[in-house]
Design an enzyme around this catalytic site. Structure first.
Site, PDB file in Angstrom:
ATOM      1  N   ASP A  68     -25.787  -8.783  30.777  1.00  0.00           N
ATOM      2  CA  ASP A  68     -26.681  -9.570  29.922  1.00  0.00           C
ATOM      3  C   ASP A  68     -27.943  -8.763  29.656  1.00  0.00           C
ATOM      4  O   ASP A  68     -28.884  -8.773  30.442  1.00  0.00           O
ATOM      5  CB  ASP A  68     -27.028 -10.897  30.594  1.00  0.00           C
ATOM      6  CG  ASP A  68     -27.848 -11.811  29.675  1.00  0.00           C
ATOM      7  OD1 ASP A  68     -28.357 -11.319  28.644  1.00  0.00           O
ATOM      8  OD2 ASP A  68     -27.973 -13.011  29.994  1.00  0.00           O
TER       9      ASP A  68
ATOM     10  N   HIS B  72     -35.402 -10.790  29.066  1.00  0.00           N
ATOM     11  CA  HIS B  72     -35.495 -10.626  30.511  1.00  0.00           C
ATOM     12  C   HIS B  72     -36.157  -9.312  30.938  1.00  0.00           C
ATOM     13  O   HIS B  72     -36.310  -9.065  32.134  1.00  0.00           O
ATOM     14  CB  HIS B  72     -34.101 -10.724  31.133  1.00  0.00           C
ATOM     15  CG  HIS B  72     -33.396 -11.994  30.781  1.00  0.00           C
ATOM     16  ND1 HIS B  72     -33.818 -13.221  31.215  1.00  0.00           N
ATOM     17  CD2 HIS B  72     -32.292 -12.219  30.011  1.00  0.00           C
ATOM     18  CE1 HIS B  72     -33.011 -14.161  30.737  1.00  0.00           C
ATOM     19  NE2 HIS B  72     -32.084 -13.577  30.004  1.00  0.00           N
TER      20      HIS B  72
END
Length: 282
Positions: A189, A194
Site C-alpha cells: 500500500d 501515509h
C-alpha cells in the site's frame, strides 16, 4: 444525466482478475515487522513470526494478499479522499508459505451515505489454494468521501455492537513506531497519504497517518496477547479515527470464552480509533 441505478450498478459490476499469490519467508517477515512485531526481540512467541526458523505467518496477513490494485480511479472514484472505514477477517486455516494460492475479489455492497458523507463500498476477497480450498475471507469497507450523493438504493445494516456494562477483562497497550508507516507500506500500500506530509495536509490530516490495515493487525496482536495459546480465527473492526505513527494504542478487551469484544483508543488524544471490535481466538 446519470441515473441513480446506473452509478450503483456500475460500482457493483466492477470485475477483478484473479490474483496469484505465493508467500516467501521474506514476505511474511516484512509484514510482521511492519505491524511492529519484534519490538521485544526476546519474546519467543513474537520470534516465530520474524525468524525463518519454524516461521509462521501472522494470521492477519491475508488482508494484504491478492489486492486488485488501485482500481478506484478506474471506477471514477476520488482516490485522494478515500479512507479505510472497516475490515473483517475470517481465517479458515493457517496461511501457508511457498504455496501457490489464488485471491478473488468482488464488490458486494455499495452504500450511498449522501453528498456530504460519501459512499461506502464493500469488497470481499477469498484466498484459496489453487485447488479451491478456502484459506481466509476478508471484507474491506472503503469510505469514498467525495463520491456520495447519487441516491443509491442499498441500506447499510445497523451495527448491533454494544460495549459490555462492566470494566474490561483485560487491557493491552501497544506502542507504534514513528517510522511504522514507512515500513508497513512495503507490503504494497504505497498511498502517499501515509508518507507525504503535503498529501496528508491536502486531504485534511495534520500529518501522514498509519495505514488502517496496520492498526487492524495490531488489534490482532492485542487479541493474541489476551489469548496467548489460541489461534486467531476472526477479527472485525470499524475504523473510527486515524492513528499517527508513534502513538500508543490501548485495547480494552471483554472476553466471553473464545469470543472477544474490544475498543482501541489513543489515550494521549482521548480518541477512540477502532470501534465495534470483535474477535475469535481458540
Amino acid at each position: 444525466m446519470e441515473t441513480t441505478s446506473t452509478r450503483e450498478d456500475e460500482l457493483m459490476n466492477i470485475r477483478f482478475d484473479p490474483q496469484p499469490v505465493r508467500l516467501t519467508d521474506r514476505d511474511a517477515i516484512l509484514y510482521s515487522l511492519g505491524i511492529g512485531i519484534g519490538d521485544d526481540p526476546l519474546n519467543s512467541r513474537a520470534l516465530a513470526y520474524v525468524y525463518e526458523k519454524d516461521l509462521s505467518v501472522f494470521p492477519t496477513m491475508p488482508v494484504v494478499l491478492g489486492s486488485p490494485g488501485l482500481w478506484f480511479q478506474r471506477a471514477g472514484l476520488d482516490f485522494r479522499k478515500l479512507v479505510h472505514a472497516g475490515q473483517t477477517l475470517n481465517v479458515a486455516r493457517a496461511i501457508p508459505l511457498d504455496t501457490d494460492m489464488v485471491a478473488t475479489n468482488k464488490v458486494t455492497a455499495v452504500y450511498d451515505k449522501g453528498a456530504e458523507k460519501g459512499v461506502i463500498i464493500e469488497v470481499e476477497r477469498r484466498l484459496t489454494t489453487e485447488g479451491g480450498d478456502l484459506i481466509a475471507t476478508t471484507v474491506s469497507q472503503y469510505l469514498c468521501r467525495a463520491d456520495g450523493g447519487f441516491g443509491g438504493t442499498q441500506k447499510q445494516p445497523p451495527n448491533d455492537w454494544q460495549k459490555p456494562d462492566r470494566a474490561p477483562d483485560a487491557t493491552v497497550e501497544i506502542a507504534t513506531l514513528p517510522q511504522q508507516a514507512l515500513i508497513y507500506r512495503l507490503n504494497g500500500d504505497t498511498n502517499p497519504l501515509h508518507v507525504d506530509p503535503e498529501r496528508a495536509r491536502s486531504v485534511g490530516f495534520d500529518r501522514p497517518i498509519l495505514h488502517g490495515l496496520c492498526t487492524f493487525a495490531i488489534a490482532g496482536r492485542a487479541m493474541l496477547a489476551v489469548r496467548k495459546d489460541a489461534a486467531l480465527k476472526a477479527l472485525a473492526v470499524r475504523m473510527a479515527k486515524p492513528v499517527y505513527p508513534g502513538e500508543t494504542l490501548r485495547f480494552d478487551v471483554w472476553t466471553d470464552g473464545p469470543d472477544l469484544r474490544f475498543e482501541a483508543s489513543v489515550p494521549a488524544r482521548d480518541a477512540v480509533v477502532l470501534a465495534a471490535g470483535t474477535a475469535r481466538a481458540e
